[in-house]
Design a protein around this motif. Structure first.
Motif, PDB file in Angstrom:
ATOM      1  N   TYR A   1      -4.645   4.684  -1.289  1.00 35.76           N
ATOM      2  CA  TYR A   1      -5.587   3.983  -2.444  1.00 35.76           C
ATOM      3  C   TYR A   1      -5.375   2.353  -2.351  1.00 35.76           C
ATOM      4  CZ  TYR A   1      -5.152   8.959  -3.953  1.00 35.76           C
ATOM      5  OH  TYR A   1      -5.008  10.308  -4.219  1.00 35.76           O
ATOM      6  N   TYR A   2      -6.419   1.763  -1.777  1.00 39.27           N
ATOM      7  CA  TYR A   2      -6.397   0.584  -1.935  1.00 39.27           C
ATOM      8  C   TYR A   2      -7.094  -0.319  -3.124  1.00 39.27           C
ATOM      9  CZ  TYR A   2      -5.213   1.375   2.997  1.00 39.27           C
ATOM     10  OH  TYR A   2      -4.642   1.684   3.932  1.00 39.27           O
ATOM     11  N   GLY A   3      -6.543  -1.019  -3.771  1.00 39.70           N
ATOM     12  CA  GLY A   3      -6.995  -1.628  -4.748  1.00 39.70           C
ATOM     13  C   GLY A   3      -7.336  -0.752  -5.980  1.00 39.70           C
ATOM     14  N   TRP A   4      -6.449   0.075  -6.358  1.00 41.26           N
ATOM     15  CA  TRP A   4      -6.372   0.886  -7.505  1.00 41.26           C
ATOM     16  C   TRP A   4      -6.320  -0.120  -8.714  1.00 41.26           C
ATOM     17  CZ3 TRP A   4      -1.898   3.922  -9.918  1.00 41.26           C
ATOM     18  CH2 TRP A   4      -2.497   4.422 -11.122  1.00 41.26           C
ATOM     19  N   THR A   5      -7.468  -0.149  -9.672  1.00 42.65           N
ATOM     20  CA  THR A   5      -7.506  -0.863 -10.806  1.00 42.65           C
ATOM     21  C   THR A   5      -7.763  -0.172 -11.786  1.00 42.65           C
ATOM     22  OG1 THR A   5      -8.589  -2.861  -9.158  1.00 42.65           O
ATOM     23  CG2 THR A   5      -8.823  -2.862 -11.736  1.00 42.65           C
ATOM     24  N   THR A   6      -6.845  -0.237 -13.065  1.00 42.29           N
ATOM     25  CA  THR A   6      -6.838   0.098 -14.241  1.00 42.29           C
ATOM     26  C   THR A   6      -7.257  -1.022 -15.335  1.00 42.29           C
ATOM     27  OG1 THR A   6      -4.551   0.021 -14.706  1.00 42.29           O
ATOM     28  CG2 THR A   6      -5.327   2.149 -13.658  1.00 42.29           C
ATOM     29  N   SER A   7      -7.034  -0.854 -16.502  1.00 45.45           N
ATOM     30  CA  SER A   7      -7.102  -1.748 -17.359  1.00 45.45           C
ATOM     31  C   SER A   7      -6.022  -2.435 -17.648  1.00 45.45           C
ATOM     32  CB  SER A   7      -7.443  -0.832 -18.793  1.00 45.45           C
ATOM     33  OG  SER A   7      -6.526  -0.255 -19.230  1.00 45.45           O
ATOM     34  N   ALA A   8      -5.087  -2.273 -17.068  1.00 47.89           N
ATOM     35  CA  ALA A   8      -3.832  -2.897 -16.861  1.00 47.89           C
ATOM     36  C   ALA A   8      -3.079  -3.473 -15.599  1.00 47.89           C
ATOM     37  CB  ALA A   8      -2.416  -1.932 -17.554  1.00 47.89           C
ATOM     38  N   SER A   9      -3.853  -3.217 -14.372  1.00 48.96           N
ATOM     39  CA  SER A   9      -2.889  -3.705 -13.252  1.00 48.96           C
ATOM     40  C   SER A   9      -3.898  -3.049 -12.049  1.00 48.96           C
ATOM     41  CB  SER A   9      -1.734  -2.827 -13.110  1.00 48.96           C
ATOM     42  OG  SER A   9      -1.698  -1.670 -13.059  1.00 48.96           O
ATOM     43  N   THR A  10      -3.707  -3.730 -10.974  1.00 50.08           N
ATOM     44  CA  THR A  10      -4.312  -3.664  -9.970  1.00 50.08           C
ATOM     45  C   THR A  10      -3.215  -3.232  -8.630  1.00 50.08           C
ATOM     46  OG1 THR A  10      -6.426  -4.634 -10.123  1.00 50.08           O
ATOM     47  CG2 THR A  10      -5.716  -4.122  -7.932  1.00 50.08           C
ATOM     48  N   THR A  11      -3.075  -2.157  -7.725  1.00 47.29           N
ATOM     49  CA  THR A  11      -2.265  -2.052  -6.702  1.00 47.29           C
ATOM     50  C   THR A  11      -2.622  -1.323  -5.812  1.00 47.29           C
ATOM     51  OG1 THR A  11       0.278  -1.313  -6.606  1.00 47.29           O
ATOM     52  CG2 THR A  11      -1.233   0.108  -7.952  1.00 47.29           C
ATOM     53  N   ASP A  12      -1.889  -1.064  -4.665  1.00 47.39           N
ATOM     54  CA  ASP A  12      -2.150  -0.179  -3.425  1.00 47.39           C
ATOM     55  C   ASP A  12      -1.312   0.843  -3.639  1.00 47.39           C
ATOM     56  OD1 ASP A  12      -4.319  -2.079  -2.770  1.00 47.39           O
ATOM     57  OD2 ASP A  12      -2.784  -2.835  -1.173  1.00 47.39           O
ATOM     58  N   LEU A  13      -1.575   1.994  -3.127  1.00 48.10           N
ATOM     59  CA  LEU A  13      -0.784   3.261  -3.457  1.00 48.10           C
ATOM     60  C   LEU A  13      -0.581   4.031  -2.194  1.00 48.10           C
ATOM     61  CD1 LEU A  13       0.004   5.287  -6.710  1.00 48.10           C
ATOM     62  CD2 LEU A  13      -0.804   6.401  -4.602  1.00 48.10           C
ATOM     63  N   SER A  14       0.331   4.514  -1.831  1.00 47.43           N
ATOM     64  CA  SER A  14       0.425   5.715  -0.799  1.00 47.43           C
ATOM     65  C   SER A  14       0.942   6.873  -1.247  1.00 47.43           C
ATOM     66  CB  SER A  14       1.268   5.154   0.577  1.00 47.43           C
ATOM     67  OG  SER A  14       2.548   4.798   0.096  1.00 47.43           O
ATOM     68  N   SER A  15       0.340   7.886  -0.997  1.00 50.90           N
ATOM     69  CA  SER A  15       0.705   9.376  -1.335  1.00 50.90           C
ATOM     70  C   SER A  15       0.753  10.260  -0.291  1.00 50.90           C
ATOM     71  CB  SER A  15      -0.323   9.742  -2.673  1.00 50.90           C
ATOM     72  OG  SER A  15      -0.363  11.195  -2.505  1.00 50.90           O
TER      73      SER A  15
END
Length: 408
Positions: free
Chosen positions: A258-272
């Motif tokens: 997941y690239y550029g996962w953005t919530t109301s509090a943060s943005t990050t990349d994530l590998s699952s």
């Protein structure tokens, strides 16, 4: 050197100086528990180890009571990973000469699979994929920007993975919840599910059915961020890729980025990374984030007919949260659980839709396990007491993993 990976203690050793490939490529497995166990042990080989095992070809091998799957994960013609399914008596140590003891080929039927299928022959009409002529199984996919829930582009709406006990899928869209396919058979079935292009798998069939209603929850063991009293899913991302990295006899694996996962509090990349193995209903979920995120969480759907269960923390920190009761879509008993290590966890709580496990902020890899247990499985778990016993035994196996010594 002792390395802990996937719940297995792996010890790398060396034979005496001057040994050759023909003299010793020995796998030594030890069960430290005083109970019998049959498990899959997965070893990723270093470059040096790959060179020393160059004569071994990818494929299935077996002895009288052990199966070895030699895998070429980077597809360069060299074995770089071994999956070993061994039957071990209490406190037993088994030695296998990889040159002499193994017989190529096996009568073991394929016990796991992971798959991802997309529509073919159609066209995108806004958010829907219309007029498709069929489905094509693919190894990897960049999720189309137009894709969302009920786009009818991905068969059963996401990737699936299964073993002989049960199957799982997750929605490869903003919902991102993990769902369960309950199975009445011990053969692989996902290749047949959803081929009509609709969701007939919600109805009972000879193989089983979709048995979990995720709704607005994380389903069983999916991921989100707990912010201001609510869980935010993966509604906004720059892009998402999904790859079937292993579709094996003994184990299968799905990697999602997941690239550029953005919530109301943060943005990050994530590998699952999701991995299932034969003989084990528990799925390992390995996570790594590019930025430490407050409130990163997993959870179980909160159901009014399911009773919550929670373990005491064991001596080495493994614990679980679980639910059990008439929470399946078939109207019968279903157990759900998350097994986690307390060193990774900030707190456990109940939210509007989930029983949550909230992790400490970190950029290091960590893993937890998710699982289901449906009473209609062949030889299934049918009571809360039996489910509790299973969870205690699983934690004991995580506390005392099989040790593996690979010697040359």
């Amino acid at each position: 050197m002792l390395v802990l990976a996937c719940g297995v203690a792996i010890v790398y050793g060396c034979a005496s100086k001057g040994a050759t490939n023909e003299e010793a490529n020995t796998l030594v497995l030890t069960n430290p528990l005083d109970v019998s166990r049959e498990e899959v042990v997965t070893l990723t080989l270093s470059i040096d180890q790959q060179a020393k095992m160059a004569k071994m070809k990818p494929g299935m091998y077996q002895t009288a009571d052990t199966w070895v799957e030699a895998l070429d994960q980077d597809e360069n013609g060299t074995v770089d990973q071994l999956a070993v399914r061994a039957q071990l008596a209490p406190k037993q140590t088994v030695s296998i000469d990889l040159n002499k003891d193994l017989i190529s080929g096996t009568d073991l039927p394929k016990k796991t699979q992971a798959e991802l299928s997309i529509g073919t022959g159609g066209t995108w009409n806004g958010r829907k994929y219309d007029d498709k002529t069929g489905f094509e199984r693919v190894q990897q996919l960049r999720v189309p920007d137009a894709h969302t829930d009920h786009s009818y582009f991905i068969r059963y709406e996401g990737p699936g993975w299964e073993n002989e006990q049960l199957g799982y899928r997750f929605y490869l869209d903003w919902r991102n919840a993990i769902d369960i396919f309950g199975k009445k058979v011990d053969t692989l079935v996902l290749q047949t599910v959803g081929q009509d292009g609709f969701d007939s798998y919600h109805e009972p069939s000879p193989w089983g059915m979709d048995i979990l209603k995720a709704g607005k929850s994380l389903g069983v063991g999916s991921i989100g961020q707990y912010i201001g009293g609510a869980v935010e899913h993966f509604k906004q991302t720059d892009s998402v890729t999904c790859e079937i990295t292993t579709d094996g006899y003994l184990g299968s694996q799905i990697d999602t980025r997941y690239y550029g996962w953005t919530t109301s509090a943060s943005t990050t990349d994530l590998s699952s990374t999701l991995r299932i193995e034969t003989g084990d209903r528990a799925v390992e979920h390995q996570i790594q984030l590019s930025k430490a995120v407050e409130g990163f969480c997993t959870g179980l759907v909160k159901h009014p007919k399911a009773e919550k269960m929670e373990s005491l923390v064991g001596t080495n920190g493994w614990a679980y949260i679980a639910t059990y009761g008439e929470q399946s879509l078939a109207g019968d008993n279903l157990g759900l659980a998350i097994i986690y290590h307390v060193k990774d966890v900030d707190y456990v709580k109940v939210s509007d839709y989930d029983h949550l496990v909230v992790f400490k902020p970190t950029t290091k890899k960590f893993s937890y396990y998710l699982l289901g247990a449906w009473e209609q499985e062949q030889n299934g778990i049918k009571t809360k007491e039996a489910f509790s016993t299973y969870l205690k035994e699983k934690i004991e196996r995580l506390k005392e993993p099989v040790t593996v010594q690979l010697a040359f």
